[in-house]
Scaffold this motif. Structure first.
Motif, mmCIF file in Angstrom:
data_model
loop_
_atom_site.group_PDB
_atom_site.id
_atom_site.type_symbol
_atom_site.label_atom_id
_atom_site.label_comp_id
_atom_site.label_asym_id
_atom_site.label_seq_id
_atom_site.Cartn_x
_atom_site.Cartn_y
_atom_site.Cartn_z
ATOM 1 N N TRP A 1 78.875 21.388 112.878
ATOM 2 C CA TRP A 1 77.587 21.125 113.524
ATOM 3 C C TRP A 1 77.526 21.565 114.975
ATOM 4 N N ASN A 2 78.636 21.601 115.688
ATOM 5 C CA ASN A 2 78.601 21.948 117.108
ATOM 6 C C ASN A 2 78.584 23.460 117.311
ATOM 7 N N LEU A 3 78.013 23.862 118.426
ATOM 8 C CA LEU A 3 77.908 25.292 118.735
ATOM 9 C C LEU A 3 79.005 25.711 119.701
ATOM 10 N N TRP A 4 80.224 25.299 119.388
ATOM 11 C CA TRP A 4 81.373 25.731 120.191
ATOM 12 C C TRP A 4 82.594 25.828 119.285
ATOM 13 N N SER A 5 83.581 26.555 119.745
ATOM 14 C CA SER A 5 84.780 26.839 118.950
ATOM 15 C C SER A 5 85.724 25.641 118.930
ATOM 16 N N ILE A 6 86.432 25.482 117.835
ATOM 17 C CA ILE A 6 87.434 24.415 117.753
ATOM 18 C C ILE A 6 88.479 24.544 118.861
ATOM 19 N N HIS A 7 88.717 25.757 119.329
ATOM 20 C CA HIS A 7 89.712 25.982 120.383
ATOM 21 C C HIS A 7 89.263 25.424 121.737
ATOM 22 N N GLY B 1 86.086 16.016 112.935
ATOM 23 C CA GLY B 1 86.210 16.353 111.529
ATOM 24 C C GLY B 1 85.879 17.804 111.255
ATOM 25 N N VAL B 2 86.312 18.257 110.115
ATOM 26 C CA VAL B 2 85.975 19.576 109.581
ATOM 27 C C VAL B 2 85.749 19.383 108.090
ATOM 28 N N GLY B 3 84.606 19.794 107.604
ATOM 29 C CA GLY B 3 84.285 19.584 106.210
ATOM 30 C C GLY B 3 84.826 20.672 105.305
ATOM 31 N N GLU C 1 90.080 25.281 102.067
ATOM 32 C CA GLU C 1 91.103 25.850 102.958
ATOM 33 C C GLU C 1 90.685 25.749 104.425
ATOM 34 N N VAL C 2 89.376 25.786 104.691
ATOM 35 C CA VAL C 2 88.888 25.655 106.065
ATOM 36 C C VAL C 2 89.214 24.257 106.598
ATOM 37 N N GLN C 3 89.107 23.247 105.744
ATOM 38 C CA GLN C 3 89.418 21.893 106.176
ATOM 39 C C GLN C 3 90.905 21.730 106.475
ATOM 40 N N VAL C 4 91.758 22.365 105.697
ATOM 41 C CA VAL C 4 93.204 22.333 105.974
ATOM 42 C C VAL C 4 93.461 22.881 107.376
ATOM 43 N N PHE C 5 92.875 24.044 107.670
ATOM 44 C CA PHE C 5 93.005 24.618 109.017
ATOM 45 C C PHE C 5 92.482 23.647 110.069
ATOM 46 N N GLY C 6 91.349 22.997 109.784
ATOM 47 C CA GLY C 6 90.747 22.096 110.746
ATOM 48 C C GLY C 6 91.626 20.911 111.089
ATOM 49 N N LEU D 1 95.689 20.545 118.930
ATOM 50 C CA LEU D 1 94.959 20.564 120.191
ATOM 51 C C LEU D 1 94.793 19.191 120.830
ATOM 52 N N LEU D 2 94.757 18.124 120.026
ATOM 53 C CA LEU D 2 94.381 16.815 120.563
ATOM 54 C C LEU D 2 95.499 15.786 120.614
ATOM 55 N N ILE D 3 96.474 15.856 119.724
ATOM 56 C CA ILE D 3 97.567 14.879 119.787
ATOM 57 C C ILE D 3 98.337 15.099 121.094
#
Length: 302
Positions: A80-86, A109-111, A117-122, A129-131
């Protein structure tokens, strides 16, 4: 947690409260009410979505941030957001720049709407990035939302694929079978909590507890609905829910205005009497997280 995504019109009606002054008053009253019952409870401002430092400054101008201990953000960059996961570290830094309070990620989250496979990457990239970057992270969510239940959003099917993504955010499908991403989450379960809403009389509660214990999840975020508190035997359901979750470090979100108490008859509306919401939160703290008396140690002179 005081409300959920209050800067998202799917959860707080901006037509009723365009400058968030009513929300700020609600936060001030609620934070004070919680502190009066148990000063040891951490008070979290409802997770913002979008992540917006100017919104934080607006609330600061209304004088309500002294009533909370933690700010929270929600992010869904692949859905939903207009920015990269990075960009996650930068998004955290934007909020840290306008507050001296800790920042938690209370929904990320990543759906699996497009591909599992996209959710696995997410899961894996989010953990990377966050831990260690923020004190707490809550993955949204454990279970897919059953399509027959409907998602809590204002525009529903008119949102197109954005609406249908709500039903694919879980690590476990609606039929109870695990997705490939569950294995990725299991590797970080002790460091990344879960966010799981439980609906009134939710039949998934016991399964959720079993899954979380099997995965090694330590921290959970869920909700107790003010609106639900007016349903039949609401306290019985709340008691059952909180007893089932007693082995987890639980962050409880208080939200959803009863239709008959809102300025508008909708769960996203500001309440006509914000103190009524504050009183509900205080009652829930008294019931489920009361202050524990400090034992008095007697000193006997030798």
């Amino acid at each position: 947690m005081i409300w959920n995504e209050p800067n998202n019109k799917s959860h707080w009606d901006p037509e009723v409260d365009p400058d968030w002054s009513k929300f700020a008053d609600t936060v001030s009253r609620t934070g004070a009410a919680i502190r009066a019952v148990n000063p040891g409870v951490t008070r979290v401002l409802g997770g913002m979505s979008p992540i917006d430092p100017m919104w934080v400054k607006r609330l600061e101008g209304h004088g309500c941030l002294d009533a909370v201990d933690v700010l929270a953000v929600h992010g869904f960059p692949l859905d939903w957001n207009l920015w990269s996961i990075h960009e996650w570290p930068n998004k955290i830094a934007e909020i840290e720049a306008v507050t001296d309070k800790p920042v938690w990620v209370t929904e990320v989250g990543v759906g699996s709407f497009g591909a599992e496979e996209v959710q696995v990457f997410g899961v894996e990239k989010t953990a990377e990035l966050l831990i260690g970057r923020v004190p707490r992270i809550y993955w949204y969510s454990l279970f897919d939302l059953p399509q027959e239940w409907g998602a809590t959003t204002r525009h529903r099917e008119a949102e197109g694929s954005s609406y249908y993504r709500h039903f694919y955010m879980g690590l476990i499908r609606a039929d109870g079978t695990p997705k490939p991403s569950l294995d990725s989450y299991a590797k970080v379960a002790s460091e990344m909590g879960l966010m799981q809403w439980f609906h009134y009389l939710d039949p998934r509660l016991d399964d959720a507890v079993e899954w979380m214990k099997r995965l090694g999840t330590k921290k959970l975020r869920t909700g107790l609905s003010w609106a639900d508190s007016f349903r039949p035997d609401a306290l019985g359901w709340f008691d059952r829910q909180m007893e089932a979750l007693q082995d987890f470090d639980t962050t409880v979100t208080f939200c959803f205005t009863p239709e008959h108490l809102g300025i508008q008859p909708h769960h996203t509306s500001a309440a006509r009497d914000p103190q009524a919401f504050a009183d509900f939160c205080a009652q829930m703290i008294e019931r489920y997280a009361p202050k524990v008396a400090t034992p008095v140690t007697e000193t006997v002179a030798a």
